[in-house]
Design a protein around this motif. Structure first.
Motif, short mmCIF file in Angstrom:
data_model
loop_
_atom_site.label_atom_id
_atom_site.label_comp_id
_atom_site.label_asym_id
_atom_site.label_seq_id
_atom_site.Cartn_x
_atom_site.Cartn_y
_atom_site.Cartn_z
N GLU A 136 17.13 14.49 -27.19
CA GLU A 136 16.24 14.09 -28.28
C GLU A 136 14.80 13.95 -27.79
N ALA A 137 14.65 13.37 -26.60
CA ALA A 137 13.30 13.18 -26.05
C ALA A 137 12.64 14.53 -25.75
N VAL A 138 13.40 15.46 -25.17
CA VAL A 138 12.80 16.77 -24.86
C VAL A 138 12.49 17.52 -26.15
N MET A 139 13.39 17.43 -27.12
CA MET A 139 13.13 18.09 -28.40
C MET A 139 11.88 17.50 -29.06
N ALA A 140 11.70 16.20 -28.90
CA ALA A 140 10.49 15.59 -29.46
C ALA A 140 9.25 16.12 -28.75
N LEU A 141 9.36 16.40 -27.46
CA LEU A 141 8.22 16.97 -26.73
C LEU A 141 7.92 18.38 -27.23
N ILE A 142 8.98 19.08 -27.61
CA ILE A 142 8.80 20.43 -28.13
C ILE A 142 8.30 20.37 -29.58
N GLY A 143 8.44 19.20 -30.19
CA GLY A 143 7.97 19.02 -31.56
C GLY A 143 9.05 19.30 -32.58
N VAL A 144 10.30 19.02 -32.21
CA VAL A 144 11.43 19.33 -33.08
C VAL A 144 12.23 18.06 -33.36
N GLN A 145 12.59 17.89 -34.62
CA GLN A 145 13.38 16.71 -35.01
C GLN A 145 14.85 17.09 -35.19
N ILE A 146 15.72 16.17 -34.83
CA ILE A 146 17.16 16.43 -34.94
C ILE A 146 17.69 15.78 -36.22
N PRO A 147 18.42 16.53 -37.06
CA PRO A 147 18.97 15.92 -38.28
C PRO A 147 20.03 14.87 -37.93
N GLU A 148 20.26 13.98 -38.85
CA GLU A 148 21.27 12.94 -38.67
C GLU A 148 22.65 13.56 -38.52
N ARG A 149 22.93 14.56 -39.34
CA ARG A 149 24.22 15.27 -39.28
C ARG A 149 24.02 16.69 -39.81
N MET A 150 25.06 17.49 -39.61
CA MET A 150 24.93 18.87 -40.04
C MET A 150 26.27 19.39 -40.50
N ASP A 155 16.60 19.39 -46.23
CA ASP A 155 15.94 18.77 -45.08
C ASP A 155 16.45 19.39 -43.77
N ILE A 156 17.76 19.62 -43.73
CA ILE A 156 18.35 20.25 -42.54
C ILE A 156 17.82 21.68 -42.37
N ALA A 157 17.77 22.40 -43.49
CA ALA A 157 17.27 23.79 -43.41
C ALA A 157 15.85 23.80 -42.86
N GLN A 158 15.06 22.83 -43.29
CA GLN A 158 13.68 22.77 -42.80
C GLN A 158 13.64 22.50 -41.30
N LYS A 159 14.45 21.56 -40.85
CA LYS A 159 14.47 21.23 -39.43
C LYS A 159 14.97 22.42 -38.62
N VAL A 160 15.96 23.12 -39.15
CA VAL A 160 16.49 24.30 -38.45
C VAL A 160 15.41 25.38 -38.36
N ALA A 161 14.69 25.59 -39.45
CA ALA A 161 13.65 26.64 -39.45
C ALA A 161 12.55 26.32 -38.44
N ILE A 162 12.09 25.08 -38.44
CA ILE A 162 11.01 24.71 -37.51
C ILE A 162 11.50 24.76 -36.07
N ALA A 163 12.73 24.28 -35.85
CA ALA A 163 13.29 24.33 -34.50
C ALA A 163 13.38 25.78 -34.03
N ALA A 164 13.80 26.66 -34.93
CA ALA A 164 13.94 28.08 -34.58
C ALA A 164 12.59 28.67 -34.19
N ILE A 165 11.61 28.45 -35.04
CA ILE A 165 10.28 29.05 -34.80
C ILE A 165 9.65 28.49 -33.52
#
Ligand code: ARG
Length: 578
Positions: free
Chosen positions: A564-578, A418-428
């Motif tokens: 978190e709010a700005v990341m949500a505007l960008i369309g990116v979710q933050i993992p609970e932990r990493m 799940d983290i890898a997915q969030k990282v990949a989407i955030a990166a792209i």
């Protein structure tokens, strides 16, 4: 609720008015020289010019009018007549307190009660989605989120290419093959390139495709049923891609949905002599007197009676106005389609679809995504990179990077995935959105998936770090941990972060007005950096002074919520932990 610079502009505006000068000259903005001042007002210079006075003298008059105002700790005239502003800590603290309690972080809901249609994605039926559709989807979805945040009722429409000659190419190919069984995505992927190639070479083959297109557009039941079938298969494929990207659409409409509006539109344009014949075709002349470049007419009907891309786009505006009566329609499309939209928008204005500037038609064009060689991004074999392959590549890289950096190593496999997915989407997404919309950019997977530098993964990492700190402090429920301190103590470590947090509404407004997500990316990156210096230069959990500790923790919570709010505007979710 508004930003600090908006509030200060009001105070200065009143001072200018008191001197008989225009309030607008009192505009205050964040200082270019943070080493000298927090804010600045440059209005005295223009005021002096207008009044034929010495600018420093005007600035002095403004300062006299503001003498003793509680907001300021220091007001100073610099150079030819700039006013440098340093605020009183209590004033900043009071502002931050209000800001911290506001779910909108100071952004006014200016769009309440107004609708906006956003046109993005724009995939074509039967053809695999490529990276150009990636940009449209990411930017369009981000703009939708931004407008929603500002209180607008937003409608995201995917506007598929589902109506032109490619549809006829597929239909005729299926007939030639004698294929009657179900149509799959694999079959479509196989036959479309073949059909398209043979139509290019062979005029007779093309005639079959045209006839099939016409049959479809005339409502032939058999063609329609076949077409419906492969539309559905295509949409399922698209949805999988868009879901993986976290891109949302409210409407799954296409060019075909404009069809019912075309006939009456053409009759109307003809009746009012807005559409005229030219070499057998029916066109709308859209050239205007002041044009620097030639703007060719918009073709509504070809000489064979077929409708074109411009016809459906024009008719789609009628559909959208009837369905939604929007204040704006925003098109997020490749910059290279600029001329097409200029023609369509002019034809719409000429036809009276736009009245008193409503709906405002906005072309939010974007540049090309290039490979590291500086040329449009391709696969290693030189073909067009498909969107799903690109997402898969990102995911693979993200997994490898997590492993290398020993991140999330002790977590369960599902959580790591799940983290890898969030990282990949955030990166792209972050790699795309951080560039000014019009610029081309280089798609460099290695760089954008790094946890260092101006990248999506860096931001996720910082955010998770704050979250974990808050958890350790027993403030796991961040939403329930707003700034509660009645006296917020500011010191040199806290102040820069506090001032930056207060800037958010200004950056948001710019992104909203100019359709520029990169402004938010820049802001959130600066915020993460400011947090990093704050974190590195003071004790938080180990701070012995209760009150100081509480203030610092409150600032952490507020920073987290804003990131978190700005990341949500960008369309990116933050993992609970990493
Ligand atoms: N399908 C088009 C393409 O692939 C993009 C559609 C853009 N939107 C529009 N209303 N024309 O180029």
């Amino acid at each position: 609720m508004s930003s600090l610079s908006q509030n200060l502009s009001k105070i200065f505006g009143e001072a200018f008015t008191a001197l008989g000068l225009p309030a607008a000259l009192g505009a205050v903005r964040v200082s270019d020289r943070p080493d000298l001042a927090q804010f600045q007002c440059n209005g005295a210079m223009s005021a002096a010019k207008q009044a034929g006075k010495n600018p420093r003298a005007v600035a002095q008059d403004v300062l006299d009018a503001l003498e003793g105002h509680a907001a300021f700790s220091k007001l100073e005239i610099a150079g030819p007549g700039f006013i440098n502003i340093i605020l009183d800590d209590a004033y900043i603290a009071a502002h931050l307190q209000v800001l911290g309690a506001d779910e909108q972080f100071g952004v006014a809901p200016e769009g309440a009660g107004q609708k906006i249609v956003l046109d993005y994605g724009g995939p074509n039926i039967a053809k695999a989605m490529h990276v150009g559709h990636l940009r449209s989807s990411i930017i369009g979805d981000c703009l939708r989120r931004i407008y929603t945040f500002a209180g607008y009722d937003t409608i995201g429409d995917v506007h598929m290419g589902d109506w032109g000659t490619p549809m006829g190419m597929i239909l005729s190919e299926l007939t030639l093959m004698g294929h009657t069984g179900p149509v799959t995505m694999e079959l479509l992927a196989e036959i479309y390139p073949r059909a398209s190639a043979s139509c290019k070479e062979d005029e007779a083959r093309m005639a079959l495709a045209r006839a099939a297109t016409k049959a479809l557009q005339d409502g032939d039941p058999e063609a329609t049923a076949r077409w419906r079938e492969f539309i559905e298969v295509s949409i399922a494929g698209m949805k999988a891609n868009f879901d993986a990207l976290g891109v949302h659409f409210d409407e799954w409409k296409g060019e075909s949905d404009a069809h019912p509006f075309i006939e009456s539109m053409i009759t109307d344009y003809k009746a009012r002599a807005l559409a005229v014949e030219s070499d057998g075709a029916l066109v709308v002349n859209v050239a205007e007197p002041g044009d620097k470049k030639e703007i060719p007419p918009l073709i509504l009907l070809k000489s064979d009676g077929a409708v074109l891309y411009g016809t459906t786009d024009l008719a789609t505006i009628i559909d959208r106005i009837q369905a939604h009566n929007p204040v704006k329609i925003i098109y997020c499309v490749d910059q290279r389609q600029f001329l097409h939209f200029e023609q369509v928008f002019r034809a719409a204005r000429k036809g009276g679809m736009v009245r008193d500037g409503r709906p405002e038609l906005v072309f939010a064009g974007f540049g090309t995504m290039n490979g590291t060689d500086g040329k449009p991004f391709k696969t290693r074999a030189g073909g067009v990179m498909r969107l799903e392959d690109l997402i898969a590549m990102g995911l693979e890289k993200a997994r490898a990077r997590l492993e290398e950096a020993d991140i999330a190593a002790d977590l369960a496999p599902e959580e790591r995935e799940d983290i890898a997915q969030k990282v990949a989407i955030a990166a792209i997404k972050f790699a795309d959105l951080q560039n000014p919309r019009h610029s081309d950019y280089i798609f460099d997977l290695d760089r954008m998936i790094s946890f260092e530098g101006k990248t999506g993964p860096y931001l996720l990492y910082q955010a998770v770090r704050i979250k974990s700190l808050l958890r350790k402090a027993g403030l796991g429920d961040i939403a329930a941990a707003p700034l509660k301190q009645s006296i917020l103590i500011l010191d040199d470590v806290v102040r820069p972060l506090a001032l930056l947090l207060a800037e958010f509404p200004d950056h948001f407004q710019l992104a909203l007005e100019n359709f520029t997500p990169h402004v938010l990316c820049e802001y959130v990156y600066r915020l993460a950096q400011a947090f990093s210096s704050f974190y590195g230069s003071c004790h938080i959990l180990s701070e012995p002074d209760e009150a100081v500790r509480a203030v610092r923790l409150a600032l952490c919570a507020m920073t987290y919520r804003q990131i978190e709010a700005v990341m949500a505007l960008i369309g990116v979710q933050i993992p609970e932990r990493m």
